[in-house]
Design a protein around this motif. Sequence first.
Motif, PDB file in Angstrom:
ATOM      1  N   VAL A   1      53.726  54.577 -50.320  1.00  0.00           N
ATOM      2  CA  VAL A   1      54.621  54.840 -49.194  1.00  0.00           C
ATOM      3  C   VAL A   1      53.906  54.569 -47.874  1.00  0.00           C
ATOM      4  O   VAL A   1      54.461  53.959 -46.960  1.00  0.00           O
ATOM      5  CB  VAL A   1      55.131  56.295 -49.244  1.00  0.00           C
ATOM      6  N   THR A   2      52.672  55.032 -47.776  1.00  0.00           N
ATOM      7  CA  THR A   2      51.902  54.846 -46.544  1.00  0.00           C
ATOM      8  C   THR A   2      50.439  55.102 -46.842  1.00  0.00           C
ATOM      9  O   THR A   2      50.082  55.676 -47.879  1.00  0.00           O
ATOM     10  CB  THR A   2      52.386  55.809 -45.433  1.00  0.00           C
ATOM     11  N   SER A   3      49.590  54.688 -45.936  1.00  0.00           N
ATOM     12  CA  SER A   3      48.165  54.984 -46.019  1.00  0.00           C
ATOM     13  C   SER A   3      47.590  54.961 -44.606  1.00  0.00           C
ATOM     14  O   SER A   3      48.146  54.333 -43.708  1.00  0.00           O
ATOM     15  CB  SER A   3      47.432  53.977 -46.914  1.00  0.00           C
ATOM     16  N   VAL A   4      46.490  55.643 -44.420  1.00  0.00           N
ATOM     17  CA  VAL A   4      45.799  55.636 -43.129  1.00  0.00           C
ATOM     18  C   VAL A   4      44.312  55.780 -43.417  1.00  0.00           C
ATOM     19  O   VAL A   4      43.897  56.551 -44.289  1.00  0.00           O
ATOM     20  CB  VAL A   4      46.314  56.765 -42.201  1.00  0.00           C
ATOM     21  N   GLN A  54      54.873  58.407 -39.992  1.00  0.00           N
ATOM     22  CA  GLN A  54      53.891  58.127 -38.946  1.00  0.00           C
ATOM     23  C   GLN A  54      52.522  58.604 -39.408  1.00  0.00           C
ATOM     24  O   GLN A  54      52.413  59.556 -40.192  1.00  0.00           O
ATOM     25  CB  GLN A  54      54.261  58.811 -37.625  1.00  0.00           C
ATOM     26  N   THR A  55      51.476  57.941 -38.935  1.00  0.00           N
ATOM     27  CA  THR A  55      50.108  58.319 -39.261  1.00  0.00           C
ATOM     28  C   THR A  55      49.290  58.423 -37.975  1.00  0.00           C
ATOM     29  O   THR A  55      49.636  57.833 -36.957  1.00  0.00           O
ATOM     30  CB  THR A  55      49.449  57.285 -40.188  1.00  0.00           C
ATOM     31  N   GLY A 111      39.671  63.779 -39.049  1.00  0.00           N
ATOM     32  CA  GLY A 111      40.858  63.962 -39.878  1.00  0.00           C
ATOM     33  C   GLY A 111      41.822  62.804 -39.755  1.00  0.00           C
ATOM     34  O   GLY A 111      41.992  62.229 -38.673  1.00  0.00           O
ATOM     35  N   VAL A 112      42.450  62.448 -40.874  1.00  0.00           N
ATOM     36  CA  VAL A 112      43.528  61.454 -40.900  1.00  0.00           C
ATOM     37  C   VAL A 112      44.764  62.139 -41.468  1.00  0.00           C
ATOM     38  O   VAL A 112      44.671  62.969 -42.378  1.00  0.00           O
ATOM     39  CB  VAL A 112      43.161  60.214 -41.746  1.00  0.00           C
ATOM     40  N   SER A 113      45.909  61.827 -40.918  1.00  0.00           N
ATOM     41  CA  SER A 113      47.121  62.525 -41.358  1.00  0.00           C
ATOM     42  C   SER A 113      48.309  61.582 -41.400  1.00  0.00           C
ATOM     43  O   SER A 113      48.345  60.538 -40.746  1.00  0.00           O
ATOM     44  CB  SER A 113      47.428  63.711 -40.431  1.00  0.00           C
ATOM     45  N   THR A 114      49.280  61.980 -42.205  1.00  0.00           N
ATOM     46  CA  THR A 114      50.566  61.305 -42.232  1.00  0.00           C
ATOM     47  C   THR A 114      51.653  62.356 -42.253  1.00  0.00           C
ATOM     48  O   THR A 114      51.456  63.447 -42.808  1.00  0.00           O
ATOM     49  CB  THR A 114      50.695  60.363 -43.442  1.00  0.00           C
TER      50      THR A 114
END
Length: 519
Positions: free
Chosen positions: A146-149, A172-173, A189-192
Amino acid sequence: MDYLTDSPRVRSDSMSSSASQGSRSKMLLRQRLSQLLTCIEDMSSDDEASEEVSRTLDEAFQLCGRYIPTDAFRLHMVTWNVATAEPPEDVTSLLQLDVQPPTDLYVIGLQEVNAAPVRFISDLLAEDSWSHVFMDTLAPRGFVKVTSVRMQGLLLLVFAKQIHLPYIRNIQTTYTRTGIFGYWGNKGGVSTRFSFYGHMVCFLNCHLAAHMNYALQRVDEFEYILEAQDFDITDTPHVLDHKVVFWFGDLNFRIADHGLHFLRSSINSGRLNLLWDKDQLITMKKKEPFLQEFEEGPLNFKPTYKFDRNSDTYDTSGKKRKPAWTDRILWRIKPKTPPSEDDDEKASTSTDDGQDEYPLLVTQDKYTSDMSYGVSDHKPVIATFSLELRKFFDTPLVHITPVGVWSADQDALLNYTVQEDFMSSTWDWIGLYKVGFKSATDYETFVWVREKELPETNEVIQISVDKDEIPLLSGQYILGYYSTNMQSIIGLSANFQILESKRAVMEGLVPDSINGLNK
C-alpha cells in the motif's frame, strides 16, 4: 519460534461510555443478562443453543442502545533491527502466512537497513532487498504494498489484501531525524497514516537513542517526533489526532540496575516477570502522562537484544551487552474529549467525533518474538491484533470494468464511473495489472483518465487502450483506478482474461503448433 507463556488478549476501545438510559432499561438489561448466564450454564453443544445465546446477547445490547454491527480485521505487525544484514531467503515464519483467521494487513518496521552511501542511492532507484523479499512473499497470496517510507536505515512497509485497497484512502508519509543534532537520519521516526474504511490510523516506526543511561533522552526524542510530524489532513494533522496510533521499533529502552548474572539467570529460568519493574519503558510510563496513553501487552518473551549472530546466545563479545527488550510494539486509542460544562445537558445523546456510532475495538492477540532468525543481533518482535470496527463506507469511489474482448490484436475499451464525489484529478490514471501484482506501480501499462474535464458523479466514461500496450500472452488481469491526491487505488475491476494474440505467435513468443498440431 520461541513462545513462552501465552499472552492474554489485551483490549482497548474507542467507544465512549454512554450516559444512563434510565432505571427501567437497566432492570430489563439485568434480566436479559441473567437469562444469558442461565443459557450458558445449560447450553449443550448443539447449534440451537448457540443461536439462543446469540439472540439473547443481541437483545441485551439492543436494550442498552449500544448494539452496533461491526467487522473484524486482522493486523500483523513486525519490528526488527536488522543490523545492516541482508534478508533471509524465507520470511514465512516471520509473517505467519497460514494463520487463521487470515491476516488483512501487514505492517513491517525495520531499523538499520543497510544505508551505506552507494547502497542507499541504489535503493532510491529501485526497491531495497528487504522490500523485495516481503513483496515477493506476499504478492502471490494476494497482498499489495500500500505504501512505504524510508529514512536512511529506517523502513516502514504496509501491505493489504487486494480486496481492501479501495477502502484505504488519503495515504501520507513523513519522517523526522533525531540523530547527530537532528540532521542525521540514523535515528528518528518514519510514519504513515491513512483512512481504513473511514477510521484514521497511524503507524510510527522509531529508532531511538542507544545506551543504558539515555532513557530520558529516548522519551524526549519520542516527544519531539510527535510534535514535529504533521500531515496535510484537516482532521488529523498530527500523529496523536488519529483514532489509533501504533508506536513500534527499536525503542532502545534497557533493563536498569540488575547485573548481567541476574538477568541471564532470570531469562534462562523463565522468570521474566522479575525484570519488568526495572524495564526503562515501563518505568518511564509511570512518570510520563503522555506515555501512559500507550498500551502494551505483557513481555512474556525473552529480551530480543543482544545476540551473537546466527545463534540464540546472548552477547559473548568483550562488551557483553546486557539483554534488553529494546524492540517493542505499543498502541494508543485516542482518548475521548471530556465534555465541557455547557455540554453536560447534552451528554446523554452526544457522540465524540462519531466514536459512539462508529467504534473501533483493538484487541492484541499475540505479542512475541521469533527466535529462529539469526541474521541480526536483534530478534524480530511480532504482534497480532484484531481490529473490530464499523465501516464508515463499503462502496468504492470508482467503479471500473473492461469492455468486450481484450487482446493485443485490437485496441481495448474500459468504462469507469465515479460513484461518489472526491477530489479527482486529471493526473489520475488507470493501471492494467496482472493478478498477483505487488504495488500500485507494478502495472503492465496505464492510461490517463479523461483529460479535458473532471467527471460528474455516475457519469460513464469510456477510455481506449492502445493494442500495442496490451500484453501479447494470455493471462488474468485487473484494472485499478489510482487517485493522485489520495495516493491510493480507489477502484478495482473484477478479474478478467486477456486472450493470447496472433502477434504472440508471429513474434515467436509461443509455438504455432503443439505436437505437430496447429494451435
